[in-house]
Enzyme design. Sequence first.
Site: not given
Length: 478
Positions: A249-253
């Site tokens: 997800s976006k949280r993974d960069g």
Amino acid sequence: MIRVRIAPSPTGKLHIGTARTAVFNWLFARHQGGQFILRVEDTDVERSRPEFTENILEGLQWLGLIWDEGPFYQSQRLELYEKAVKTLLDKGLAYRSYETPEELDVMREAQKAQKEAPRYDNRHRNLTSEQEAAFVAEGRKPVIRFRIENDREISWNDMVRGKVTWKGRDLGGDMVIARAAEGSEVGQPLYNFVVVVDDIDMQISHVIRGEDHIGNTPKQILLYEALGATVPEFGHTPLILNSAGAKLSKRDGVTSIADFRQMGYTAEGLVNYMTLLGWSPPDSTQEIFTLEEAAAHFSFDRVNKAGAKFDWDKLNWLNSQYLHNMPVDKLTDLLIPYWQAAGYEFDAVDRPWLEQTTSLIGASLSRLQEAVEMTRYLFVSEIEFDEEAIIQLKQEGAAAALKSIHETLSSTSLTSESIQEIIKQVVKEQNVKKGLVMKSLRAALTGAMHGPDLVQSWLLLNQKGYDRSRLERAATIA
Ligand code: GLU
């Protein structure tokens, strides 16, 4: 006729998951001699943006996932959806439903209190015309709901997951297919519905999409039936997971294709990697292939059910293979925008120098972006000496050796041979070790103790006229 589609929503940049789904659709279409269609699902007016559409089309093109038809825009097809809503209303398979948001909240709270899964209880399924008229008189705005029978069983033979079965009662009650909208008799049609109307209209034979859509499929199958259309085949591709095993997800960069591109992955390397995210070729020793080569062997028999872990090392390795095998002129073309973005200055006459620089570092690159740091000392006139370099320059004999080299330079035109000659002479004349001279030269010319080939670096710096001042400055450090 095999017809597949990729149907991105332009609510963000082209995501790696969407791109990988596009890869599998493209491969399947090519393998089967079918058509690959692009449809932009832009009915969500609030979240859709033209710049995202542009980013998505550009990303697909860059990856080489060229579509045969489209792009079709859902926002331009509203009439078709309205007609289909009317068809279902006329057939009695859909109805107007008048609950207020507050009533729906009360219903959900009651279900929660009973520890039941939230679902619509179909309470407006069989309103009399008097009841409807009364709601309208109150000023209530209806939604359109599609009937889903509790005792229906829906199954399909998924191309990836095999037989999948759902029960009507688990689909959340009669589903909303259109929401109240000003100026429209049937309201604003919603996602699950328009997808089906489009897939019917575009004669899609195989719906290949991410596993996150699996819960939509039973509802959509019921809609196909209600609209009197043939149900296509479905294939739900495994999700892409991060190293912790959760959905990437976006949280993974980094998740958008534009990010990967900016980091310096080549289109060929990235698309090759995406092909392997969930699919394995029949010859598992073959890892490097073009889209065309993969298409020759592609089938859903070799697509995994389990999520595909994103493996940066593998991606970097694959990308480096493409970079290492690339002709120098092409690699130079790809590197130029990175050098420009870093603010390095050069112009067209520097082309041979740029190509020599490319040759110097090409074999050590795994991403294009890495070239920026690797070649900084060649592009900028002033460099910093790092700590190790300073220690080296302070070694006994270093300054004298560099001074002597600096003096010989004015009378010599530099070649690989003359460099060897200069070094030999200094070693003799100053009575120092060759290693000391080489290391000090590296420190002086590049500001660091590790880096690309020293002799080639020096020649490149000499062409720029940067070497003399560096030697002079380095000699003062001791
Ligand atoms: N628009 C959907 C998405 O971007 C895809 C719908 C589909 O493939 O059926 O996730």
